[in-house]
Design an enzyme around this catalytic site. Sequence first.
Site, PDB file in Angstrom:
ATOM      1  N   TYR A 461       0.755  -1.121   0.134  1.00 52.45           N
ATOM      2  CA  TYR A 461      -0.035  -0.098   0.022  1.00 52.45           C
ATOM      3  C   TYR A 461       0.839   1.087  -0.059  1.00 52.45           C
ATOM      4  O   TYR A 461       0.888   1.971  -0.854  1.00 52.45           O
ATOM      5  CB  TYR A 461      -1.146   0.107   1.264  1.00 52.45           C
ATOM      6  CG  TYR A 461      -2.068   1.103   1.104  1.00 52.45           C
ATOM      7  CD1 TYR A 461      -2.889   1.189   0.204  1.00 52.45           C
ATOM      8  CD2 TYR A 461      -1.739   2.174   1.755  1.00 52.45           C
ATOM      9  CE1 TYR A 461      -3.870   2.090   0.253  1.00 52.45           C
ATOM     10  CE2 TYR A 461      -2.649   3.405   1.690  1.00 52.45           C
ATOM     11  CZ  TYR A 461      -3.735   3.226   0.969  1.00 52.45           C
ATOM     12  OH  TYR A 461      -4.709   4.130   0.918  1.00 52.45           O
ATOM     13  N   SER A 541      -6.527   1.040  -4.471  1.00 54.19           N
ATOM     14  CA  SER A 541      -6.581   2.398  -4.262  1.00 54.19           C
ATOM     15  C   SER A 541      -5.203   3.116  -4.370  1.00 54.19           C
ATOM     16  O   SER A 541      -4.424   2.938  -5.401  1.00 54.19           O
ATOM     17  CB  SER A 541      -6.997   2.734  -3.147  1.00 54.19           C
ATOM     18  OG  SER A 541      -7.361   4.107  -2.734  1.00 54.19           O
ATOM     19  N   ASP A 624     -17.815   3.469  -7.761  1.00 60.95           N
ATOM     20  CA  ASP A 624     -17.028   4.105  -6.991  1.00 60.95           C
ATOM     21  C   ASP A 624     -16.758   5.267  -7.208  1.00 60.95           C
ATOM     22  O   ASP A 624     -16.404   5.812  -8.195  1.00 60.95           O
ATOM     23  CB  ASP A 624     -15.429   3.149  -7.581  1.00 60.95           C
ATOM     24  CG  ASP A 624     -14.276   3.814  -6.558  1.00 60.95           C
ATOM     25  OD1 ASP A 624     -14.429   4.627  -5.663  1.00 60.95           O
ATOM     26  OD2 ASP A 624     -13.231   2.887  -6.692  1.00 60.95           O
TER      27      ASP A 624
END
Length: 691
Positions: A461, A541, A624
């Site tokens: 991430y 993301s 989204d």
Amino acid sequence: MEDNLQKIIYPKTERIDVTEEHFGRTVVDSYRWLENDAPDDRAVSAWIEAQNALTQKHLEALPGRDHFRKRMTELLDYDRYTVPRKRGDRYFFNFIKGNENQPSLYVRDGVFGESRVLIDPNTWSPDGADALTDWSVSDDARYVAFGVQEGGTDWRTIKVLNVESGKELADSLDGARFTRLAWAPDGSGFFYSRMPRPAQGSGRGAVVANHAVYFHKLGKQQADDRLIYATPDRPDLLHGADRVSGGRYLTISSTPGTNESTLTVIDLQARNWTPKTVVPDMESSWYVLGNHGTELLLATTLGAERARIVSLDMAAAKPEPKEIIPEAADGAVLDAAVIAGDTLLVSYQIDVKTEIRRFTLDGKPDGTVDLPGVGTARFLEGDAREAFFVFTSYDAPIAIYHYDIASKKVTPWAEPKVPIDLESLHVDQRFYRSKDGTEVPLFLIRRKDITAAAPTLLYGYGGFGLSQIPIYNPIQLAWVEQGGVLAVANIRGGGEYGRAWHRAGQLENKQNSFDDFIAAAEFLKRTGITSPDGLAIQGESNGGLLVAAVTNQRPDLFDVALPGVAVTDMLRYEQFTGGGLWKGEFGSPAEEKHFRNLITYSPYHTIRKGTDYPAILAPTADADDRVVPAHTFKYIAALQATDLGPKPRLMRVETRAGHGAGMPIDKVIAQHADMWAFAAYWTGLKTTLPK
């Protein structure tokens, strides 16, 4: 079947060049037309349908797809609880029974009494895509205010339930987004945050602006709600209002999207509820623990990269921080804390593993809390007699424990029985060196009998100061169970070692996150953990940005890339929905120094023509409104139009789903079964159902 997997003919994508000058550099955007997400845009809809048809044809031919789907369904067939919140003598918690799509809200009378369901969102929609989100119980346990999420969107409708009768009140509030729910002490109503809905026809891409805190009095119309706090001079700020259970103060954190925030306090015992800003700058983060009289206790990074606990005397004309617990001298990062009577229960991260320490309210050390093992633990609420904490790890399902404050006794409150042999798993933490010599932690999860090189799924991430802590994930274990390795890299940009670790992967330092991830991949192959052609990378993301960026930088290193709901156009990300909230993380492309950094790694703009790329499957979702699907549309169109070798470059669009939160379990299973089957085929992982 082999032809479907090896021979890919992409749908034709029209190229309409939009040419712009940015600080003396010409940038061509050939697929901007795919940003148009209006439902009546037939060209975009037809393109999505053609792409989905191609992707489904490929996925249906994958030999491991049914294996993963069946096994994930089995691995998720167990009961899951959240930490209970105590109000009066009642305990409220979320609960998922087996393969239910959504967690329900339950109440229990007494700490070990019988439970009953209060709210079951599984009955709200035929496809299970409507979810129960934020909820808050009044101090007297009479009412629950709760958020309803429809089809994955970030928007919420807030409703109220009478706990005793189980019936909903007439109150229904629209326009809530990025909100918390906090009851007034007398239970007359609650505080929440909302913003104006975008104008009809403006699409999901409308930017987030004019967030404000309101008070809703029970029985009144939403139009009568009282405006509590707003910053019309700073429409870009988000305002989160909260009140610790039993607390005297409402606290409002205001932020442009970073971890740092201003802090405004309202004394709810006062007649006029006048906001008082006690931290006017956005140089530090502040996390309110509660109050002891007029002393407000907070965790903060002010003067402490790894956080400390201070108090603010709200009776003073100008409250100044008074240190209660200093920054840990041993390098531990303060992760969370709660007040339990006269005790502070403080969670620390030490090399991404939790230790919980006790302190008195004046900061004196008072021992530690015995944890069930090595992993992640956190208290969420407590009182003078008891508290509850959650414990989990990669090989330990999320369990809830009751903690007696006086005796320090730990008692299981909810320990799930899972359908997997946990003793067959081995969790190992390694450290490797990144490009600049920085030492980075890496967790490895595999079966104990897997001692040779094996196909590996590397997850990362590296952004927004969010730590990738050890947590039980049956979806990931479906990969491990098949003989694959799961690797989780704690790269810079996260919060694993405090604010300095975050800043080392933020703004102009973002390349450090990519270098750390690339170094993790090199470590896995160099040390023989990963088979030579068996490395898949995954992130979502900001993690999707990570995966897409490093794929462009080192396409030779990876065999499969799975960039989920990814931010891929770094020159236009702030034009859509909450993108403007990320400027503190990435930098604004409207500023020259940030533009020149962003253009070096923006996945949409840095695809390397004439280079063999890994197989790519990019999941996104039609609803989204956090990272709009246009990011993935444009990225995939650009990949397919470039000579990148024979492996496929595909996208997968989930319907009635958003940025992950609230996605029903059956959709989660279907999506990840496709992803793991795709990764297994292109890394050579053999998939068989366990006997």
